[in-house]
Design a protein around this motif. Structure first.
Motif, PDB file in Angstrom:
ATOM      1  N   SER A  17      49.187  36.508  48.373  1.00  0.00           N
ATOM      2  CA  SER A  17      48.803  35.179  48.856  1.00  0.00           C
ATOM      3  C   SER A  17      48.751  35.211  50.382  1.00  0.00           C
ATOM      4  CB  SER A  17      49.810  34.138  48.372  1.00  0.00           C
ATOM      5  OG  SER A  17      49.431  32.854  48.832  1.00  0.00           O
ATOM      6  N   SER A  19      47.121  33.087  53.929  1.00  0.00           N
ATOM      7  CA  SER A  19      46.468  31.900  54.476  1.00  0.00           C
ATOM      8  C   SER A  19      45.999  32.190  55.892  1.00  0.00           C
ATOM      9  CB  SER A  19      47.403  30.691  54.448  1.00  0.00           C
ATOM     10  OG  SER A  19      48.531  30.921  55.257  1.00  0.00           O
ATOM     11  N   SER A  57      45.275  35.222  46.199  1.00  0.00           N
ATOM     12  CA  SER A  57      44.693  34.016  46.790  1.00  0.00           C
ATOM     13  C   SER A  57      44.513  34.143  48.294  1.00  0.00           C
ATOM     14  CB  SER A  57      45.609  32.813  46.541  1.00  0.00           C
ATOM     15  OG  SER A  57      45.664  32.489  45.182  1.00  0.00           O
ATOM     16  N   LEU A  59      43.856  31.254  51.212  1.00  0.00           N
ATOM     17  CA  LEU A  59      43.669  29.872  51.630  1.00  0.00           C
ATOM     18  C   LEU A  59      43.063  29.922  53.016  1.00  0.00           C
ATOM     19  CD1 LEU A  59      47.117  28.504  50.450  1.00  0.00           C
ATOM     20  CD2 LEU A  59      44.942  28.489  49.203  1.00  0.00           C
ATOM     21  N   LEU A  89      35.223  37.442  46.903  1.00  0.00           N
ATOM     22  CA  LEU A  89      36.146  36.417  46.430  1.00  0.00           C
ATOM     23  C   LEU A  89      35.385  35.324  45.689  1.00  0.00           C
ATOM     24  CD1 LEU A  89      38.331  36.023  49.657  1.00  0.00           C
ATOM     25  CD2 LEU A  89      38.578  37.677  47.820  1.00  0.00           C
ATOM     26  N   LYS A  92      37.884  28.990  44.095  1.00  0.00           N
ATOM     27  CA  LYS A  92      38.605  28.295  43.023  1.00  0.00           C
ATOM     28  C   LYS A  92      38.603  26.794  43.258  1.00  0.00           C
ATOM     29  CE  LYS A  92      42.927  28.203  40.453  1.00  0.00           C
ATOM     30  NZ  LYS A  92      42.465  28.383  39.102  1.00  0.00           N
ATOM     31  N   TRP A 126      40.053  27.543  48.744  1.00  0.00           N
ATOM     32  CA  TRP A 126      40.997  28.390  48.010  1.00  0.00           C
ATOM     33  C   TRP A 126      40.171  29.416  47.251  1.00  0.00           C
ATOM     34  CZ3 TRP A 126      44.441  26.453  43.381  1.00  0.00           C
ATOM     35  CH2 TRP A 126      45.192  27.522  42.881  1.00  0.00           C
ATOM     36  N   ILE A 128      39.966  33.268  45.251  1.00  0.00           N
ATOM     37  CA  ILE A 128      40.679  34.269  44.451  1.00  0.00           C
ATOM     38  C   ILE A 128      39.868  35.556  44.514  1.00  0.00           C
ATOM     39  CG2 ILE A 128      41.522  34.894  42.145  1.00  0.00           C
ATOM     40  CD1 ILE A 128      42.968  32.458  43.174  1.00  0.00           C
TER      41      ILE A 128
END
Length: 130
Positions: A17, A19, A57, A59, A89, A92, A126, A128
């Protein structure tokens, strides 16, 4: 430890994850002492994609609306520009803090059309990794 967004020290597919919020729009414009690089934002996006793990993920938050560069401050992206920056990617969810957020609030699951009407909105993506 400091890291360089154009040359991250993380291994490929190593971060579950990640960001990146209100950063990429500045890369390559020289505002913060970085070298001028018209494609700096694209290069940074490729680095972010590289280090996110499969199924992980990202962000990603940037100014959104009518695309332009406000040299040497920042870029404003269209919805399409952002989605094209991350071909590996899948989007989402997309949320939008519109120009009139004080009146309307944040729009969850916003559309490309809502995004494209902004002058200086905030696009919250967002993604994935496939």
């Amino acid at each position: 430890k400091a890291n360089d967004l154009l040359n991250l020290t993380f291994s490929d597919n190593s971060i579950k994850s990640l960001s990146c919020m209100h950063t990429v729009e500045h890369v390559g414009l020289g505002r913060y002492g970085d070298p001028i690089d018209p494609n700096g934002d694209i290069r940074a996006a490729k680095e972010l994609s590289r280090v996110v793990s499969k199924g992980g993920s990202l962000l990603f938050v940037v100014p959104i609306g009518k695309a332009k560069i406000q040299f040497d401050a920042h870029r404003i992206y269209s919805y399409q520009m952002v989605t094209e920056m991350f071909p590996e990617l899948t989007l989402k969810e997309f949320s939008l803090i519109p120009d009139n957020a004080l009146e309307k609030g944040m729009i969850i699951n916003a559309t490309k059309e809502q995004s494209d009407k902004q002058n200086y909105g905030c696009g919250c993506f967002w993604f994935i990794k496939k």
